[in-house]
Write a protein that holds these residues in place. Sequence first.
Motif, PDB file in Angstrom:
ATOM      1  N   ILE A   1       1.597  -4.657   3.036  1.00 49.87           N
ATOM      2  CA  ILE A   1       1.185  -4.701   1.627  1.00 49.87           C
ATOM      3  C   ILE A   1       2.344  -5.168   0.752  1.00 49.87           C
ATOM      4  O   ILE A   1       2.172  -5.975  -0.158  1.00 49.87           O
ATOM      5  N   VAL A   2       3.546  -4.676   1.056  1.00 47.17           N
ATOM      6  CA  VAL A   2       4.737  -5.082   0.303  1.00 47.17           C
ATOM      7  C   VAL A   2       5.006  -6.571   0.506  1.00 47.17           C
ATOM      8  O   VAL A   2       5.306  -7.297  -0.445  1.00 47.17           O
ATOM      9  N   VAL A   3       4.886  -7.042   1.742  1.00 46.43           N
ATOM     10  CA  VAL A   3       5.108  -8.460   2.040  1.00 46.43           C
ATOM     11  C   VAL A   3       4.089  -9.320   1.298  1.00 46.43           C
ATOM     12  O   VAL A   3       4.446 -10.327   0.677  1.00 46.43           O
ATOM     13  N   LYS A   4       2.830  -8.929   1.333  1.00 43.23           N
ATOM     14  CA  LYS A   4       1.770  -9.683   0.652  1.00 43.23           C
ATOM     15  C   LYS A   4       2.026  -9.734  -0.860  1.00 43.23           C
ATOM     16  O   LYS A   4       1.905 -10.792  -1.479  1.00 43.23           O
TER      17      LYS A   4
ATOM     18  N   MET B   1       1.693 -14.094   0.665  1.00 42.36           N
ATOM     19  CA  MET B   1       1.180 -14.496   1.984  1.00 42.36           C
ATOM     20  C   MET B   1       1.076 -13.281   2.891  1.00 42.36           C
ATOM     21  O   MET B   1       1.773 -12.291   2.687  1.00 42.36           O
ATOM     22  N   GLU B   2       0.212 -13.392   3.891  1.00 37.12           N
ATOM     23  CA  GLU B   2       0.139 -12.341   4.906  1.00 37.12           C
ATOM     24  C   GLU B   2       1.454 -12.317   5.682  1.00 37.12           C
ATOM     25  O   GLU B   2       2.183 -13.313   5.716  1.00 37.12           O
TER      26      GLU B   2
ATOM     27  N   TYR C   1      11.570  -7.302   9.076  1.00 35.48           N
ATOM     28  CA  TYR C   1      12.075  -7.640   7.748  1.00 35.48           C
ATOM     29  C   TYR C   1      13.226  -6.743   7.317  1.00 35.48           C
ATOM     30  O   TYR C   1      13.923  -7.038   6.354  1.00 35.48           O
ATOM     31  N   GLY C   2      13.399  -5.619   7.992  1.00 33.53           N
ATOM     32  CA  GLY C   2      14.528  -4.742   7.725  1.00 33.53           C
ATOM     33  C   GLY C   2      14.436  -3.924   6.453  1.00 33.53           C
ATOM     34  O   GLY C   2      15.412  -3.823   5.714  1.00 33.53           O
ATOM     35  N   PHE C   3      13.273  -3.335   6.198  1.00 33.79           N
ATOM     36  CA  PHE C   3      13.156  -2.475   5.023  1.00 33.79           C
ATOM     37  C   PHE C   3      12.269  -1.275   5.293  1.00 33.79           C
ATOM     38  O   PHE C   3      11.512  -1.251   6.248  1.00 33.79           O
ATOM     39  N   LYS C   4      12.422  -0.246   4.433  1.00 34.09           N
ATOM     40  CA  LYS C   4      11.590   0.951   4.467  1.00 34.09           C
ATOM     41  C   LYS C   4      10.811   1.004   3.160  1.00 34.09           C
ATOM     42  O   LYS C   4      11.285   0.531   2.131  1.00 34.09           O
TER      43      LYS C   4
END
Length: 58
Positions: free
Chosen positions: A36-39, A44-45, A26-29
């Motif tokens: 957890i950030v994506v969810k 969504m998982e 996803y290209g992030f820190k």
Amino acid sequence: MAVNCFQCQYFFVTWDPKSPRGCKAYGFKTRELPSIVVKRSSGMECLKYVPKKGGARQ
């Protein structure tokens, strides 16, 4: 089932104390685990999870 970033080939550890974990897919820190950030962001998982080659350590 929650995604375990530590077992994903896209997970990496950074030298940045404010954002010590990252996701190459996803290209992030972030300070938290990327899954957890994506969810939280998408509801969504993580869909980019790919298990590390060679199996997980026990």
